[in-house]
Design a protein around this motif. Structure first.
Motif, PDB file in Angstrom:
ATOM      1  N   UNK A   1     -30.029  32.450  11.323  1.00 55.01           N
ATOM      2  CA  UNK A   1     -29.832  32.262   9.902  1.00 55.01           C
ATOM      3  C   UNK A   1     -28.427  32.679   9.506  1.00 55.01           C
ATOM      4  N   UNK A   2     -27.937  33.755  10.109  1.00 55.44           N
ATOM      5  CA  UNK A   2     -26.595  34.231   9.759  1.00 55.44           C
ATOM      6  C   UNK A   2     -25.564  33.121   9.937  1.00 55.44           C
ATOM      7  N   UNK A   3     -25.590  32.447  11.071  1.00 57.46           N
ATOM      8  CA  UNK A   3     -24.627  31.370  11.329  1.00 57.46           C
ATOM      9  C   UNK A   3     -24.760  30.253  10.308  1.00 57.46           C
ATOM     10  N   UNK A   4     -25.988  29.956   9.912  1.00 58.75           N
ATOM     11  CA  UNK A   4     -26.227  28.892   8.925  1.00 58.75           C
ATOM     12  C   UNK A   4     -25.650  29.287   7.569  1.00 58.75           C
ATOM     13  N   UNK A   5     -25.815  30.551   7.173  1.00 61.07           N
ATOM     14  CA  UNK A   5     -25.267  31.017   5.901  1.00 61.07           C
ATOM     15  C   UNK A   5     -23.741  30.976   5.922  1.00 61.07           C
ATOM     16  N   UNK A   6     -23.152  31.336   7.042  1.00 64.04           N
ATOM     17  CA  UNK A   6     -21.691  31.270   7.180  1.00 64.04           C
ATOM     18  C   UNK A   6     -21.238  29.818   7.078  1.00 64.04           C
ATOM     19  N   UNK A   7     -21.938  28.913   7.762  1.00 65.24           N
ATOM     20  CA  UNK A   7     -21.575  27.486   7.743  1.00 65.24           C
ATOM     21  C   UNK A   7     -21.658  26.900   6.338  1.00 65.24           C
ATOM     22  N   UNK A   8     -22.537  27.443   5.501  1.00 58.67           N
ATOM     23  CA  UNK A   8     -22.694  26.944   4.134  1.00 58.67           C
ATOM     24  C   UNK A   8     -21.868  27.737   3.126  1.00 58.67           C
ATOM     25  N   UNK A   9     -20.903  28.523   3.615  1.00 60.26           N
ATOM     26  CA  UNK A   9     -20.010  29.318   2.773  1.00 60.26           C
ATOM     27  C   UNK A   9     -20.782  30.290   1.884  1.00 60.26           C
ATOM     28  N   UNK A  10     -21.802  30.904   2.462  1.00 63.04           N
ATOM     29  CA  UNK A  10     -22.610  31.876   1.716  1.00 63.04           C
ATOM     30  C   UNK A  10     -22.560  33.255   2.363  1.00 63.04           C
ATOM     31  N   UNK A  11     -21.592  33.474   3.239  1.00 60.26           N
ATOM     32  CA  UNK A  11     -21.494  34.753   3.928  1.00 60.26           C
ATOM     33  C   UNK A  11     -21.017  35.829   2.967  1.00 60.26           C
ATOM     34  N   UNK A  12     -21.850  36.825   2.737  1.00 59.94           N
ATOM     35  CA  UNK A  12     -21.486  37.949   1.864  1.00 59.94           C
ATOM     36  C   UNK A  12     -21.561  39.268   2.633  1.00 59.94           C
ATOM     37  N   UNK A  13     -21.424  39.185   3.966  1.00 59.82           N
ATOM     38  CA  UNK A  13     -21.510  40.372   4.810  1.00 59.82           C
ATOM     39  C   UNK A  13     -20.237  41.203   4.673  1.00 59.82           C
ATOM     40  N   UNK A  14     -20.435  42.493   4.504  1.00 58.63           N
ATOM     41  CA  UNK A  14     -19.298  43.390   4.360  1.00 58.63           C
ATOM     42  C   UNK A  14     -19.358  44.565   5.329  1.00 58.63           C
ATOM     43  N   UNK A  15     -20.513  44.854   5.876  1.00 53.99           N
ATOM     44  CA  UNK A  15     -20.650  46.070   6.667  1.00 53.99           C
ATOM     45  C   UNK A  15     -20.487  45.868   8.165  1.00 53.99           C
TER      46      UNK A  15
END
Length: 61
Positions: free
Chosen positions: A1-15
């Motif tokens: 899922x993480x890769x999919x969120x990144x691909x859809x420009x939804x990556x909000x990971x900061x940590x």
């Protein structure tokens, strides 16, 4: 899922947490994904639901 969120420009990971572990960064990222088609309020809570899960074409694993 993480890769999919990144691909859809939804990556909000900061940590820098492990992308294979669901955590607070993923909730923020998934909330961003839910808002893309116009979901808001409790419908965009960062928790995968049937509508938002089907949308990003998550593979059936």
């Amino acid at each position: 899922m993480h890769d999919r969120l990144v691909a859809e420009d939804c990556d909000r990971c900061t940590s820098g947490t492990d992308p294979d572990v669901w955590g607070p960064d993923d909730v923020r990222s998934y909330t961003a994904r839910q808002r893309k088609p116009g979901l808001e309020g409790s419908s965009a809570d960062g928790v995968p639901g049937r509508f938002s899960w089907d949308g990003p074409a998550v593979p059936n694993v």
